[in-house]
Design a protein around this motif. Structure first.
Motif, short mmCIF file in Angstrom:
data_model
loop_
_atom_site.label_atom_id
_atom_site.label_comp_id
_atom_site.label_asym_id
_atom_site.label_seq_id
_atom_site.Cartn_x
_atom_site.Cartn_y
_atom_site.Cartn_z
N GLU A 210 0.82 -1.21 0.00
CA GLU A 210 0.00 0.00 0.00
C GLU A 210 0.85 1.26 0.00
O GLU A 210 0.52 2.25 -0.66
CB GLU A 210 -0.91 -0.02 1.23
N SER A 211 1.97 1.24 0.71
CA SER A 211 2.79 2.44 0.84
C SER A 211 3.61 2.75 -0.40
O SER A 211 4.16 3.85 -0.54
CB SER A 211 3.73 2.31 2.04
N ILE A 212 3.72 1.79 -1.33
CA ILE A 212 4.59 1.99 -2.49
C ILE A 212 3.84 1.83 -3.80
O ILE A 212 4.45 1.70 -4.86
CB ILE A 212 5.80 1.03 -2.46
N THR A 213 2.52 1.81 -3.78
CA THR A 213 1.74 1.65 -5.01
C THR A 213 1.86 2.91 -5.87
O THR A 213 1.48 4.00 -5.43
CB THR A 213 0.26 1.40 -4.70
N PRO A 214 2.41 2.78 -7.08
CA PRO A 214 2.60 3.98 -7.92
C PRO A 214 1.30 4.40 -8.59
O PRO A 214 0.41 3.58 -8.85
CB PRO A 214 3.62 3.51 -8.95
N LYS A 215 1.17 5.68 -8.87
CA LYS A 215 0.04 6.19 -9.63
C LYS A 215 0.55 6.47 -11.05
O LYS A 215 1.12 7.50 -11.33
CB LYS A 215 -0.50 7.46 -8.99
N THR A 216 0.36 5.48 -11.92
CA THR A 216 0.91 5.56 -13.27
C THR A 216 -0.12 6.13 -14.24
O THR A 216 -1.32 6.14 -13.98
CB THR A 216 1.36 4.18 -13.75
N ILE A 217 0.36 6.58 -15.40
CA ILE A 217 -0.48 7.14 -16.45
C ILE A 217 -0.80 6.03 -17.46
O ILE A 217 0.10 5.39 -17.99
CB ILE A 217 0.24 8.29 -17.17
N PRO A 218 -2.08 5.77 -17.73
CA PRO A 218 -2.44 4.72 -18.69
C PRO A 218 -1.75 4.95 -20.04
O PRO A 218 -1.72 6.07 -20.56
CB PRO A 218 -3.97 4.85 -18.81
#
Length: 496
Positions: A210-218
């Motif tokens: 949970e602490s390292i989940t990236p928010k990537t661009i589709p």
């Protein structure tokens, strides 16, 4: 690929590395590859191996040096460790004060431990059974280290042997010991060919939490992005801290895909590189516990994203410390004649080696996902990421097939034997960039190629090859008997 006459061709006799091989061939009076193969077989029948290890362990200087290291470190317990065929590690924990006794007597293990106590689909043990005798694991004093995450614990690698009471095989090397076999083949490469193999591996892996989940661009790949690397900063810093304490020379790292990072350390003789890779996996497992995340070396966890490879960057060095993969004074990207023969040997034997390089059902998903830089043919090229072997810079050959789950001792043992075959038989590879033969694309195909190949039967102890084959044949059978969601999606209401 072509295999030339066993005598060195005149066109390349002015090459110092080739000339050195010619002199060694003449002194032996036969093909060096044949000498190498016969020596592997004979050393497995050495009944004095255990006694010689015990004698080395009980040398006064060896005992005194290890005693000083243990006392200075403050270690209270020690793991006596042996790698298994599945690239895991088994150990016994012993109070450190007993180290002198263990140097002499070793520690005993149940034989099934080297096969991870794996059973076949019928419930029968693979490689050993309830009646199998124990083997003895003899510590290697120079491999002692203190674990940086708990300084009261030390570890020491062991080589394994048949106990002295087992009749005709007493005192011989344990044929299922992959680490010891790699060391044996490398020692023979030095002795027969005068060459040392060095390697650097590129272990890729995926971290989830949970602490390292990236928010990537589709539609975009996050590779090399500083922002995503920053998200992993606490983790890679802790890994570096532990690795540095264990003698690694960490050199570089990057973010490769969602949750995937690659951290590299400097290349070295293959004995050191393989032990460090096994240790690196243990470091990552410990760091994952500390940060309450998961660390996975699964080769292909997600379709449409990078698989987790473990490229092996190899080179061969002569007794003067010269890298024989490059020609002196040549600046453009190239591979020397000796290097081409080595590559020729690897390509020639690569279909059979796939079961070692890509050893799980999941491994082969890497080769079915287009555009993800996983090679599927036995070929080579100059800075060509589509090739199985990439000459990424002068002096090294990047073997791109091994994945994150590889047993590095088996992979390096086979690479050592393959370059011995290539150099001894002057196996000339196709032109760089030429399309090579297809490699196995499933574990089942790899099992069948391995089963019928003579090379692996001489490069590995036959009993080890048989046991590994049985383990992987069983793994494929287990997979074939599993129902997947894909099948329900395809066939649940396919008719009418």
């Amino acid at each position: 690929m072509t295999i030339t006459d066993p005598h060195i061709t005149p066109a390349v006799q002015d090459d110092p590395a080739v000339e050195a091989i010619r002199r060694r061939t003449d002194s032996q009076g036969t093909n060096l590859a044949e000498v190498f193969r016969s020596r592997i077989a004979s050393e497995l029948e050495d009944n004095t191996a255990l006694d010689r290890h015990r004698e080395a362990n009980t040398d006064n200087d060896t005992v005194a040096e290890l005693k000083e290291k243990i006392e200075r470190s403050g270690v209270e317990y020690m793991y006596y460790m042996v790698p298994t065929l599945r690239s895991r590690t088994v150990a016994k924990v012993v109070p450190a004060k007993h180290f002198v006794r263990n140097l002499e007597k070793g520690v005993n293990f149940t034989r099934n431990a080297l096969m991870d106590f794996q059973n076949d689909i019928h419930g029968n043990p693979i490689g050993a059974n309830i009646n199998s005798k124990e083997f003895v694991a003899m510590p290697e004093a120079d491999s002692f280290d203190q674990l940086p995450w708990d300084e009261s614990i030390g570890r020491i690698f062991c080589s394994t042997y048949e106990p002295g009471h087992l009749g005709g095989i007493a005192g011989r090397p344990n044929v299922h010991d992959s680490r010891a076999h790699m060391k044996r083949t490398h020692s023979l490469l030095k002795d027969v060919f005068g060459l040392t193999m060095k390697s650097g591996t590129e272990p890729e892996m995926v971290w989830v939490g949970e602490s390292i989940t990236p928010k990537t661009i589709p539609g975009y790949n996050p590779a090399y992005q500083v922002e995503y690397l920053e998200g992993m900063r606490p983790i890679y810093k802790r890994i570096h801290e532990y690795a540095d304490a264990l003698g690694f020379e960490m050199i570089e790292g990057d973010y490769e895909d969602r949750g995937q990072i690659e951290l590299n350390w400097n290349f070295d003789d293959i004995e050191n590189t393989t032990d460090r890779l096994v240790t690196y996996r243990q470091i990552c497992s410990q760091v994952a516990r500390e940060f309450d995340v998961e660390a996975s070396f699964m080769p292909k966890p997600f379709i449409g994203e990078m698989g987790a490879g473990c490229h092996h960057n190899i080179s061969l060095w002569d007794e003067a410390g010269t890298n024989t993969f490059e020609d002196e004074g040549v600046q453009e990207l190239h591979l020397s004649q000796l290097g081409r023969w080595a590559v020729g040997g690897i390509l020639k034997n690569s279909p059979a080696m796939m079961l070692i390089f890509a050893s799980t059902v999941n491994s082969y998903k890497r080769f079915w996902d287009p555009g993800q830089f996983a090679p599927a043919r036995a070929d080579w090229g100059l800075d060509d990421r589509a090739s199985m072997i990439r000459i990424s810079s002068n002096g090294r050959a990047e073997v791109r097939v091994p994945d994150a789950s590889v047993n590095p001792y088996l992979s390096h043992a086979l690479l050592t034997a393959a370059v011995a075959d290539g150099i001894g038989n002057q196996v000339e590879p196709p032109e760089a960039g030429a399309q090579g033969i297809d490699l196995p694309r499933t574990l089942g195909e790899a099992v069948e190629v391995f089963r019928n190949d003579e090379f692996v039967r001489t490069a590995l102890p036959p009993e080890l090859a048989d046991t590994f084959l049985e383990m992987k044949d069983n793994e494929w059978a287990q997979y074939c008997g599993v129902l997947t969601q894909w099948e329900f999606d395809q066939y649940w209401q396919a008719i009418p």
